[in-house]
Design a protein around this motif. Structure first.
Motif, PDB file in Angstrom:
ATOM      1  N   LEU A 164       0.826  -1.213   0.000  1.00 45.45           N
ATOM      2  CA  LEU A 164       0.000   0.000   0.000  1.00 45.45           C
ATOM      3  C   LEU A 164       0.859   1.261   0.000  1.00 45.45           C
ATOM      4  CD1 LEU A 164      -2.824  -0.984   2.518  1.00 45.45           C
ATOM      5  CD2 LEU A 164      -2.848  -1.124   0.025  1.00 45.45           C
ATOM      6  N   SER A 165       1.881   1.284   0.820  1.00 42.35           N
ATOM      7  CA  SER A 165       2.710   2.486   0.913  1.00 42.35           C
ATOM      8  C   SER A 165       3.577   2.695  -0.321  1.00 42.35           C
ATOM      9  CB  SER A 165       3.597   2.428   2.162  1.00 42.35           C
ATOM     10  OG  SER A 165       4.441   1.286   2.126  1.00 42.35           O
ATOM     11  N   ALA A 166       3.774   1.650  -1.123  1.00 40.88           N
ATOM     12  CA  ALA A 166       4.622   1.781  -2.315  1.00 40.88           C
ATOM     13  C   ALA A 166       3.934   2.525  -3.446  1.00 40.88           C
ATOM     14  CB  ALA A 166       5.055   0.400  -2.801  1.00 40.88           C
ATOM     15  N   CYS A 167       2.618   2.597  -3.418  1.00 40.76           N
ATOM     16  CA  CYS A 167       1.904   3.275  -4.501  1.00 40.76           C
ATOM     17  C   CYS A 167       2.145   4.783  -4.398  1.00 40.76           C
ATOM     18  CB  CYS A 167       0.413   2.983  -4.441  1.00 40.76           C
ATOM     19  SG  CYS A 167      -0.528   3.824  -5.741  1.00 40.76           S
ATOM     20  N   PRO A 168       2.690   5.417  -5.433  1.00 38.72           N
ATOM     21  CA  PRO A 168       3.032   6.839  -5.352  1.00 38.72           C
ATOM     22  C   PRO A 168       1.834   7.778  -5.311  1.00 38.72           C
ATOM     23  CG  PRO A 168       3.469   5.991  -7.542  1.00 38.72           C
ATOM     24  CD  PRO A 168       3.151   4.809  -6.690  1.00 38.72           C
ATOM     25  N   VAL A 169       0.635   7.279  -5.657  1.00 42.87           N
ATOM     26  CA  VAL A 169      -0.551   8.155  -5.646  1.00 42.87           C
ATOM     27  C   VAL A 169      -1.646   7.613  -4.725  1.00 42.87           C
ATOM     28  CG1 VAL A 169      -0.142   9.196  -7.894  1.00 42.87           C
ATOM     29  CG2 VAL A 169      -1.399   7.035  -7.750  1.00 42.87           C
ATOM     30  N   ASN A 170      -1.284   6.659  -3.863  1.00 39.48           N
ATOM     31  CA  ASN A 170      -2.241   6.104  -2.893  1.00 39.48           C
ATOM     32  C   ASN A 170      -3.541   5.651  -3.564  1.00 39.48           C
ATOM     33  OD1 ASN A 170      -0.538   6.693  -0.605  1.00 39.48           O
ATOM     34  ND2 ASN A 170      -1.157   8.845  -0.810  1.00 39.48           N
ATOM     35  N   GLY A 191       4.651   8.610 -14.151  1.00 38.59           N
ATOM     36  CA  GLY A 191       4.467   7.201 -13.799  1.00 38.59           C
ATOM     37  C   GLY A 191       5.389   6.250 -14.526  1.00 38.59           C
ATOM     38  N   ASP A 192       6.544   6.769 -15.008  1.00 39.06           N
ATOM     39  CA  ASP A 192       7.445   5.911 -15.772  1.00 39.06           C
ATOM     40  C   ASP A 192       7.984   4.733 -14.967  1.00 39.06           C
ATOM     41  OD1 ASP A 192       7.055   7.498 -17.929  1.00 39.06           O
ATOM     42  OD2 ASP A 192       9.026   8.462 -17.905  1.00 39.06           O
ATOM     43  N   ALA A 193       8.159   4.919 -13.664  1.00 33.63           N
ATOM     44  CA  ALA A 193       8.681   3.819 -12.841  1.00 33.63           C
ATOM     45  C   ALA A 193       7.713   2.643 -12.855  1.00 33.63           C
ATOM     46  CB  ALA A 193       8.918   4.295 -11.411  1.00 33.63           C
ATOM     47  N   CYS A 194       6.422   2.944 -12.849  1.00 29.32           N
ATOM     48  CA  CYS A 194       5.409   1.880 -12.917  1.00 29.32           C
ATOM     49  C   CYS A 194       5.300   1.331 -14.337  1.00 29.32           C
ATOM     50  CB  CYS A 194       4.056   2.407 -12.465  1.00 29.32           C
ATOM     51  SG  CYS A 194       3.929   2.742 -10.696  1.00 29.32           S
ATOM     52  N   LEU A 195       5.274   2.223 -15.321  1.00 27.22           N
ATOM     53  CA  LEU A 195       5.122   1.785 -16.708  1.00 27.22           C
ATOM     54  C   LEU A 195       6.279   0.899 -17.155  1.00 27.22           C
ATOM     55  CD1 LEU A 195       3.779   4.952 -18.580  1.00 27.22           C
ATOM     56  CD2 LEU A 195       2.665   2.718 -18.430  1.00 27.22           C
ATOM     57  N   ASN A 196       7.477   1.268 -16.798  1.00 32.09           N
ATOM     58  CA  ASN A 196       8.653   0.549 -17.286  1.00 32.09           C
ATOM     59  C   ASN A 196       9.034  -0.651 -16.431  1.00 32.09           C
ATOM     60  OD1 ASN A 196       9.057   2.345 -19.449  1.00 32.09           O
ATOM     61  ND2 ASN A 196      10.113   3.796 -18.105  1.00 32.09           N
ATOM     62  N   GLY A 197       8.774  -0.565 -15.132  1.00 29.23           N
ATOM     63  CA  GLY A 197       9.216  -1.636 -14.244  1.00 29.23           C
ATOM     64  C   GLY A 197       8.106  -2.441 -13.617  1.00 29.23           C
ATOM     65  N   GLY A 198       6.861  -2.060 -13.886  1.00 28.81           N
ATOM     66  CA  GLY A 198       5.732  -2.758 -13.276  1.00 28.81           C
ATOM     67  C   GLY A 198       5.175  -1.989 -12.101  1.00 28.81           C
ATOM     68  N   CYS A 199       3.935  -2.252 -11.769  1.00 28.62           N
ATOM     69  CA  CYS A 199       3.231  -1.577 -10.679  1.00 28.62           C
ATOM     70  C   CYS A 199       4.072  -1.590  -9.399  1.00 28.62           C
ATOM     71  CB  CYS A 199       1.896  -2.263 -10.448  1.00 28.62           C
ATOM     72  SG  CYS A 199       1.025  -1.738  -8.959  1.00 28.62           S
ATOM     73  N   LEU A 200       4.385  -0.406  -8.879  1.00 32.11           N
ATOM     74  CA  LEU A 200       5.209  -0.313  -7.675  1.00 32.11           C
ATOM     75  C   LEU A 200       4.520  -0.942  -6.473  1.00 32.11           C
ATOM     76  CD1 LEU A 200       6.672   3.309  -7.986  1.00 32.11           C
ATOM     77  CD2 LEU A 200       7.842   1.133  -8.381  1.00 32.11           C
ATOM     78  N   MET A 218       6.507  -7.182 -17.585  1.00 24.44           N
ATOM     79  CA  MET A 218       5.981  -6.078 -16.777  1.00 24.44           C
ATOM     80  C   MET A 218       5.476  -4.962 -17.689  1.00 24.44           C
ATOM     81  SD  MET A 218       6.562  -6.340 -13.304  1.00 24.44           S
ATOM     82  CE  MET A 218       7.773  -6.914 -12.084  1.00 24.44           C
ATOM     83  N   ARG A 219       6.306  -4.572 -18.651  1.00 28.04           N
ATOM     84  CA  ARG A 219       5.962  -3.474 -19.546  1.00 28.04           C
ATOM     85  C   ARG A 219       4.718  -3.812 -20.371  1.00 28.04           C
ATOM     86  NH1 ARG A 219       7.487   2.032 -20.817  1.00 28.04           N
ATOM     87  NH2 ARG A 219       5.883   2.455 -22.357  1.00 28.04           N
ATOM     88  N   PHE A 220       4.622  -5.040 -20.830  1.00 29.10           N
ATOM     89  CA  PHE A 220       3.463  -5.461 -21.610  1.00 29.10           C
ATOM     90  C   PHE A 220       2.174  -5.275 -20.819  1.00 29.10           C
ATOM     91  CE2 PHE A 220       0.303  -8.753 -22.382  1.00 29.10           C
ATOM     92  CZ  PHE A 220       0.027  -8.561 -23.722  1.00 29.10           C
ATOM     93  N   HIS A 221       2.177  -5.751 -19.574  1.00 25.13           N
ATOM     94  CA  HIS A 221       0.963  -5.658 -18.758  1.00 25.13           C
ATOM     95  C   HIS A 221       0.615  -4.206 -18.443  1.00 25.13           C
ATOM     96  CE1 HIS A 221       0.128  -9.884 -18.141  1.00 25.13           C
ATOM     97  NE2 HIS A 221       1.392 -10.111 -17.821  1.00 25.13           N
ATOM     98  N   MET A 222       1.622  -3.395 -18.148  1.00 28.29           N
ATOM     99  CA  MET A 222       1.342  -2.005 -17.829  1.00 28.29           C
ATOM    100  C   MET A 222       0.856  -1.235 -19.043  1.00 28.29           C
ATOM    101  SD  MET A 222       1.697  -1.887 -14.626  1.00 28.29           S
ATOM    102  CE  MET A 222       1.384  -0.124 -14.462  1.00 28.29           C
ATOM    103  N   ASP A 223       1.424  -1.512 -20.217  1.00 29.02           N
ATOM    104  CA  ASP A 223       0.944  -0.874 -21.438  1.00 29.02           C
ATOM    105  C   ASP A 223      -0.510  -1.239 -21.707  1.00 29.02           C
ATOM    106  OD1 ASP A 223       3.238   0.496 -22.091  1.00 29.02           O
ATOM    107  OD2 ASP A 223       4.003  -1.001 -23.475  1.00 29.02           O
ATOM    108  N   ALA A 224      -0.818  -2.533 -21.544  1.00 27.44           N
ATOM    109  CA  ALA A 224      -2.184  -2.988 -21.793  1.00 27.44           C
ATOM    110  C   ALA A 224      -3.159  -2.321 -20.829  1.00 27.44           C
ATOM    111  CB  ALA A 224      -2.248  -4.511 -21.662  1.00 27.44           C
ATOM    112  N   PHE A 225      -2.761  -2.203 -19.559  1.00 26.78           N
ATOM    113  CA  PHE A 225      -3.631  -1.554 -18.573  1.00 26.78           C
ATOM    114  C   PHE A 225      -3.815  -0.075 -18.899  1.00 26.78           C
ATOM    115  CE2 PHE A 225      -3.773   1.028 -14.678  1.00 26.78           C
ATOM    116  CZ  PHE A 225      -5.044   0.680 -14.240  1.00 26.78           C
ATOM    117  N   ALA A 226      -2.740   0.608 -19.218  1.00 29.97           N
ATOM    118  CA  ALA A 226      -2.811   2.039 -19.486  1.00 29.97           C
ATOM    119  C   ALA A 226      -3.670   2.364 -20.693  1.00 29.97           C
ATOM    120  CB  ALA A 226      -1.403   2.600 -19.688  1.00 29.97           C
ATOM    121  N   LYS A 227      -3.719   1.457 -21.659  1.00 26.46           N
ATOM    122  CA  LYS A 227      -4.480   1.703 -22.885  1.00 26.46           C
ATOM    123  C   LYS A 227      -5.896   1.142 -22.833  1.00 26.46           C
ATOM    124  CE  LYS A 227      -0.234   1.554 -25.631  1.00 26.46           C
ATOM    125  NZ  LYS A 227       0.566   0.781 -26.597  1.00 26.46           N
TER     126      LYS A 227
END
Length: 228
Positions: A164-170, A191-200, A218-227
């Motif tokens: 929970l505390s790792a999420c930068p926007v709570n 949000g590049d840290a999440c996009l490039n490395g996976g959900c913090l 990681m990047r594949f899943h984050m791209d799919a979620f963001a879009k």
């Protein structure tokens, strides 16, 4: 007549070439609990199919090279694989993206005895949050399946809840998951840290870190979620 006791071995053998495994199953207590597949027909048993860690990734990547324009590629690949496996085993394949939506999370909790993490994702005692369910196989007979009791959630002994505390926007709280806030962060340029490395937040969980997805996955899943 029940299927022979080795049905799980048969399912495991059919799924292994794709990096998937059977993730437990059960016989529906009440026929009305089962989804109606065709008019007047409901299955009696369900076996979930999924993976641990990155076991599916090389198989999916190889398929994607041959299907570069596929829409929703991971769902399409999963559907193609599990539909073929179901046909081989005399079952019907269903998927989390099917509408009306089926209670996959409830099925998974019953099939493997898993519990929800503070992020809402189911957590496995060994693999943590690095596991997923890709679909389910429905059988029209009562299978002879081993009983599965509830597993102790590793979250019970986790006092700090670093996920929970790792999420930068709570985006995660006792009120649930704020999807809009999460997507807004990813789109903001911060949000590049999440996009490039996976959900913090997901990466913040200490359980099963050695099974975390690789960078490309990681990047594949984050791209799919963001879009989405």
């Amino acid at each position: 007549m029940n299927y022979r006791p080795s049905i799980l071995d048969d399912i495991a053998a059919a799924l292994e070439p794709y990096g998937m495994v059977p993730r437990g199953g059960f016989v529906f207590d009440d026929k009305n609990q089962a989804p109606q597949i065709t008019e007047g027909a409901r299955p009696q048993s369900v076996i979930l199919a999924g993976h641990f860690g990155s076991s599916i990734w090389p198989h999916f990547v190889q398929w994607r090279e041959d299907h570069p324009s596929a829409q929703d590629p991971l769902d399409t690949w999963s559907r193609e694989v599990l539909t073929a496996v179901a046909a081989k085993l005399g079952a019907t394949a269903v998927f989390p993206s099917d509408k009306p939506y089926l209670p996959f999370q409830q099925w998974a909790m019953r099939a493997e005895g898993l519990c929800a993490s503070p992020l809402g994702l189911l957590i496995h005692p060994e693999y943590g949050l690095w596991q997923a369910f890709r679909g389910a196989l429905l059988f029209d007979r009562a299978l002879d399946l081993p009983a599965r009791g509830a597993q102790r959630s590793p979250c019970v002994d986790c006092q700090d809840r670093p996920c929970l505390s790792a999420c930068p926007v709570n985006a995660f709280s006792v009120n649930g998951y704020d999807v809009a806030r999460c997507r807004g962060h990813l789109a903001s340029g911060e949000g590049d840290a999440c996009l490039n490395g996976g959900c913090l937040a997901r990466r913040g969980c200490p359980v099963g870190r050695e099974h975390a997805y690789g960078e490309a996955q990681m990047r594949f899943h984050m791209d799919a979620f963001a879009k989405s």
